[in-house]
Write an enzyme that holds these catalytic residues in place. Structure first.
Site, PDB file in Angstrom:
ATOM      1  CE1 TYR A  14      -4.353  -1.348   0.343  1.00  0.00           C
ATOM      2  CE2 TYR A  14      -3.055  -3.138   1.274  1.00  0.00           C
ATOM      3  CZ  TYR A  14      -4.240  -2.669   0.731  1.00  0.00           C
ATOM      4  OH  TYR A  14      -5.295  -3.512   0.556  1.00  0.00           O
ATOM      5  CB  ALA A 226       0.410   8.274  19.154  1.00  0.00           C
ATOM      6  CB  CYS A 277      -1.091   2.924  10.459  1.00  0.00           C
ATOM      7  SG  CYS A 277      -0.307   2.547   8.894  1.00  0.00           S
ATOM      8  CE  LYS A 280       1.976  -1.064  11.421  1.00  0.00           C
ATOM      9  NZ  LYS A 280       3.223  -0.318  11.244  1.00  0.00           N
TER      10      LYS A 280
HETATM   11  P1  NAD Z   1       2.017  -4.176   2.840  1.00  0.00           P
HETATM   12  O1  NAD Z   1       1.891  -5.409   3.641  1.00  0.00           O
HETATM   13  O2  NAD Z   1       0.907  -3.729   1.973  1.00  0.00           O
HETATM   14  O3  NAD Z   1       3.315  -4.283   1.892  1.00  0.00           O
HETATM   15  C1  NAD Z   1       4.544  -4.763   2.305  1.00  0.00           C
HETATM   16  C2  NAD Z   1       5.133  -5.629   1.189  1.00  0.00           C
HETATM   17  O4  NAD Z   1       6.487  -5.955   1.513  1.00  0.00           O
HETATM   18  C3  NAD Z   1       4.427  -6.956   0.962  1.00  0.00           C
HETATM   19  O5  NAD Z   1       3.959  -7.021  -0.371  1.00  0.00           O
HETATM   20  C4  NAD Z   1       5.513  -8.012   1.250  1.00  0.00           C
HETATM   21  O6  NAD Z   1       5.424  -9.150   0.407  1.00  0.00           O
HETATM   22  C5  NAD Z   1       6.775  -7.240   0.975  1.00  0.00           C
HETATM   23  N1  NAD Z   1       7.978  -7.789   1.604  1.00  0.00           N
HETATM   24  C6  NAD Z   1       8.165  -8.178   2.897  1.00  0.00           C
HETATM   25  N2  NAD Z   1       9.435  -8.601   3.080  1.00  0.00           N
HETATM   26  C7  NAD Z   1      10.071  -8.477   1.889  1.00  0.00           C
HETATM   27  C8  NAD Z   1      11.399  -8.742   1.429  1.00  0.00           C
HETATM   28  N3  NAD Z   1      12.349  -9.191   2.259  1.00  0.00           N
HETATM   29  N4  NAD Z   1      11.685  -8.519   0.129  1.00  0.00           N
HETATM   30  C9  NAD Z   1      10.757  -8.047  -0.719  1.00  0.00           C
HETATM   31  N5  NAD Z   1       9.492  -7.768  -0.350  1.00  0.00           N
HETATM   32  C10 NAD Z   1       9.151  -7.973   0.938  1.00  0.00           C
HETATM   33  O7  NAD Z   1       2.399  -3.013   3.873  1.00  0.00           O
HETATM   34  P2  NAD Z   1       2.124  -1.434   3.728  1.00  0.00           P
HETATM   35  O8  NAD Z   1       0.735  -1.120   4.149  1.00  0.00           O
HETATM   36  O9  NAD Z   1       2.614  -0.977   2.410  1.00  0.00           O
HETATM   37  O10 NAD Z   1       3.062  -0.871   4.876  1.00  0.00           O
HETATM   38  C11 NAD Z   1       4.462  -0.875   4.738  1.00  0.00           C
HETATM   39  C12 NAD Z   1       5.057  -0.018   5.841  1.00  0.00           C
HETATM   40  O11 NAD Z   1       4.625   1.339   5.710  1.00  0.00           O
HETATM   41  C13 NAD Z   1       4.655  -0.436   7.257  1.00  0.00           C
HETATM   42  O12 NAD Z   1       5.759  -0.233   8.100  1.00  0.00           O
HETATM   43  C14 NAD Z   1       3.555   0.528   7.604  1.00  0.00           C
HETATM   44  O13 NAD Z   1       3.477   0.749   8.999  1.00  0.00           O
HETATM   45  C15 NAD Z   1       3.994   1.781   6.906  1.00  0.00           C
HETATM   46  N6  NAD Z   1       2.909   2.699   6.540  1.00  0.00           N
HETATM   47  C16 NAD Z   1       1.728   2.229   6.044  1.00  0.00           C
HETATM   48  C17 NAD Z   1       0.716   3.114   5.651  1.00  0.00           C
HETATM   49  C18 NAD Z   1      -0.600   2.624   5.100  1.00  0.00           C
HETATM   50  O14 NAD Z   1      -1.488   3.432   4.956  1.00  0.00           O
HETATM   51  N7  NAD Z   1      -0.759   1.366   4.782  1.00  0.00           N
HETATM   52  C19 NAD Z   1       0.932   4.489   5.755  1.00  0.00           C
HETATM   53  C20 NAD Z   1       2.154   4.936   6.250  1.00  0.00           C
HETATM   54  C21 NAD Z   1       3.126   4.032   6.644  1.00  0.00           C
HETATM   55  C1  UDX Z   2      -3.300   6.756   8.965  1.00  0.00           C
HETATM   56  C2  UDX Z   2      -2.739   8.187   9.014  1.00  0.00           C
HETATM   57  O1  UDX Z   2      -3.800   9.123   8.778  1.00  0.00           O
HETATM   58  C3  UDX Z   2      -1.654   8.362   7.961  1.00  0.00           C
HETATM   59  O2  UDX Z   2      -1.084   9.668   8.067  1.00  0.00           O
HETATM   60  C4  UDX Z   2      -0.592   7.317   8.184  1.00  0.00           C
HETATM   61  O3  UDX Z   2       0.414   7.432   7.198  1.00  0.00           O
HETATM   62  C5  UDX Z   2      -1.195   5.912   8.158  1.00  0.00           C
HETATM   63  O4  UDX Z   2      -2.253   5.832   9.120  1.00  0.00           O
HETATM   64  P1  UDX Z   2      -5.031   5.459   7.394  1.00  0.00           P
HETATM   65  O5  UDX Z   2      -5.049   4.462   8.503  1.00  0.00           O
HETATM   66  O6  UDX Z   2      -4.789   4.988   6.023  1.00  0.00           O
HETATM   67  O7  UDX Z   2      -3.915   6.580   7.686  1.00  0.00           O
HETATM   68  O8  UDX Z   2      -6.433   6.250   7.380  1.00  0.00           O
HETATM   69  P2  UDX Z   2      -7.064   7.408   8.306  1.00  0.00           P
HETATM   70  O9  UDX Z   2      -7.756   8.345   7.420  1.00  0.00           O
HETATM   71  O10 UDX Z   2      -6.090   7.974   9.241  1.00  0.00           O
HETATM   72  O11 UDX Z   2      -8.179   6.620   9.124  1.00  0.00           O
HETATM   73  C6  UDX Z   2      -7.859   5.678  10.127  1.00  0.00           C
HETATM   74  C7  UDX Z   2      -9.120   5.220  10.831  1.00  0.00           C
HETATM   75  O12 UDX Z   2      -9.666   6.262  11.627  1.00  0.00           O
HETATM   76  C8  UDX Z   2     -10.232   4.791   9.874  1.00  0.00           C
HETATM   77  O13 UDX Z   2     -10.859   3.634  10.380  1.00  0.00           O
HETATM   78  C9  UDX Z   2     -11.169   5.978   9.896  1.00  0.00           C
HETATM   79  O14 UDX Z   2     -12.476   5.629   9.577  1.00  0.00           O
HETATM   80  C10 UDX Z   2     -11.036   6.417  11.334  1.00  0.00           C
HETATM   81  N1  UDX Z   2     -11.412   7.835  11.562  1.00  0.00           N
HETATM   82  C11 UDX Z   2     -10.727   8.840  10.944  1.00  0.00           C
HETATM   83  C12 UDX Z   2     -12.439   8.142  12.449  1.00  0.00           C
HETATM   84  O15 UDX Z   2     -13.056   7.245  13.024  1.00  0.00           O
HETATM   85  N2  UDX Z   2     -12.760   9.456  12.669  1.00  0.00           N
HETATM   86  C13 UDX Z   2     -12.090  10.479  12.074  1.00  0.00           C
HETATM   87  O16 UDX Z   2     -12.433  11.645  12.339  1.00  0.00           O
HETATM   88  C14 UDX Z   2     -11.037  10.158  11.175  1.00  0.00           C
END
Ligand code: NAD
Ligand code: UDX
Length: 481
Positions: A14, A226, A277, A280
């Protein structure tokens, strides 16, 4: 010079997929390769049907793919050639061992670092894109330098946490509030910072690119999540008080949000926050605090998660008590399974806990979500929530519960024959449905439990529904029970 010729990213999820696609689009002269060990995922990124749903993502990927954006499983080749390597692998909550249920599991991160060390024949900038505990850079630096065979190869580690939210990833990446880059306060550290800054400067204004030390960048990411989650838990706590007093949480949120010191965003009461996120990262923050002896700080932040669990539980209890203290054998239409609108992602979605609570009381759940595949719903509802709670998985009788779940492909057949509709995701399409038509097809009294406060409650009451809206004066029918 600051020139970067080739970027590789480990992790095509993602974050890795959308963030690299935007870099490739904005920097046509840089080759960007996104790598993953998951072949299916890479295949999907190279196809017409991308592995994740995100508004605007297709346009960006289709414009850059094949030009300077590539998706591949050939890690050796591309990591070897890259001068900047982003690591965007998953960092989930640790499932077993020390810190289980709280600490971040850095297995994937360490695996990625070992992979980089093994193939590097030239110096690299390694960028932490994943969210990691403070001081991870130090551990990663050790893994990299101790495993690299060529003593001339140097690694410079930067922290560049990602702040995108799902559902708005492309606009968040294209117009970020800020880009945060942390680096070591040494000449080589500063040079690496400038190089990465040069990449972002292709489209991000100078005053929005912040440069800090490594630990501040790592900690700022955990703190941002947080604080955002804390706003939701605070307003959700007040929603319970509103129901008990006759205040209306939307009016309270609006009134406090007009205070420029508080601001209007992230004050929407809900059935609970979800997503991969918030929970966690708070648990991870708590664990870091505890590890350095700050129990009071850890306890403080933990209440944000505890309040979120309470809110989900409170919703389930309201549904059950409203429906005469039993939902046994009753069909309940669940509107929305994703953790928020405009995404198909279900990680930590409140819908899982709500459905489980209702199923445990004997309900039959019919689930409709425009973006979540039925197989995903079943996987989420049948998997043990916490491996450390249920080392042997579900018992036979719990498995039986799954027979009470049905995935439905349109909202009208979902509602037909149901006693209640529970709105769990704020999808826009739920606002425009024909509720009078649904009412006619439902068992009476027909209930609506709006866990997102997106429907027109007065209009629903006129149709004949008994309506529960979060943090609003209770429907007289619900008060009498
Ligand atoms: P995700 O699970 O969607 O993607 C992670 C990918 O990494 C998977 O496809 C997995 O197969 C791959 N992977 C794992 N180990 C590997 C390796 N050794 N070599 C190659 N590929 C490998 O996770 P995500 O949601 O993209 O999140 C990634 C990080 O970004 C996390 O630390 C998360 O906390 C952070 N983050 C996520 C979001 C969000 O909105 N999802 C926003 C900000 C930060
Ligand atoms: C969050 C952070 O916003 C982003 O900056 C970070 O990089 C990843 O984590 P995300 O989890 O993708 O992003 O979505 P977000 O819009 O933050 O919503 C998180 C949860 O809070 C959802 O379940 C949403 O429905 C809920 N939410 C959000 C509420 O219940 N009320 C609100 O006012 C806002």
């Amino acid at each position: 010079t600051n020139t970067v010729k080739k970027i590789a990213c480990i992790g095509a999820g993602y974050v890795g997929g959308p963030s690299m696609a935007v870099i490739a689009l904005q920097c046509p002269n840089i080759e960007v390769v996104v790598l993953d060990i998951n072949e299916e995922r890479i295949k999907a990124w190279n196809s017409d049907k991308l592995p994740i749903y995100e508004p605007g993502l297709e346009e960006v990927v289709f414009a850059a793919r094949g030009r300077n954006l590539f998706f591949s499983t050939d890690t050796t080749k591309h990591l070897g050639e890259a001068d900047v390597i982003f690591v965007s692998v998953n960092t989930p909550t640790k499932m077993s061992g020390i810190g289980a249920g709280r600490a971040a599991d850095l297995t994937y991160w360490e695996g990625a670092a070992r992979m980089i060390a093994a193939v590097s024949k030239s110096s690299k900038i390694v960028v932490e894109k994943s969210t990691v505990p403070v001081k991870t850079a130090e551990a990663i630096a050790k893994v990299l330098t101790r495993n690299c065979v060529d003593p001339n190869v140097k690694f410079e580690i930067l922290s560049n946490p990602e702040f995108l939210a799902e559902g708005t990833a492309i606009s968040d990446l294209t117009k970020p509030d800020r880009v945060l880059i942390g680096g070591q306060e040494t000449p080589t550290g500063r040079a690496a910072l400038e190089k990465l800054k040069w990449v972002y400067a292709h489209w991000v204004p100078d005053n929005r690119i912040l440069m800090t030390n490594l630990w501040s960048a790592e900690l700022a990411k955990l703190t941002a999540n947080a604080m955002l989650a804390q706003r939701i838990s605070s307003v959700n706590a007040i929603s319970a008080l509103c129901e008990a007093t006759g205040a209306d949480v939307s009016q309270v949120s609006y009134a406090i949000g007009m205070d420029s010191r508080i601001g209007p965003k992230f004050l929407q009461a809900s059935v609970g926050f979800g997503g991969s996120c918030f929970q966690k990262d708070i648990l991870n923050l708590c664990y870091v605090c505890e590890s350095v002896g700050l129990k009071e700080v850890s306890d403080y932040w933990y209440t944000v998660v505890a309040m979120n669990d309470y809110q989900k539980q409170r919703f389930v209890e309201r549904v059950i008590s409203g429906m005469f203290n039993t939902v046994a054998g009753k069909r309940i239409a669940i509107f929305g399974f994703a953790f928020k609108k405009d995404t198909g992602d279900t990680r930590e979605t409140p819908a899982i806990d709500v459905c489980r609570g209702l199923l445990a009381d004997g309900a039959k759940c019919a689930v409709y979500d425009p973006q979540v595949a039925p197989i995903q719903m079943f996987r989420d509802l049948s998997a043990p929530k916490y491996a450390w709670d249920r080392p042997h998985g579900w018992t036979k009788s719990e498995n039986h519960i799954m027979e009470s779940v049905q995935a439905v492909s349109d909202p009208y057949s979902c509602a037909a024959g149901s006693h209640a509709i529970c709105v769990l995701t704020e999808w826009d399409e739920f606002k425009g449905l024909d509720y009078a038509k649904m009412y006619d097809s439902m068992v009476k009294p027909a209930f609506v439990f709006d866990g997102r406060n997106i429907l027109d409650h007065d209009a629903l009451r006129k149709i004949g529904f008994v309506v529960y809206a979060l943090g609003k004066p209770l429907d007289p029918f619900l008060v009498r029970g």
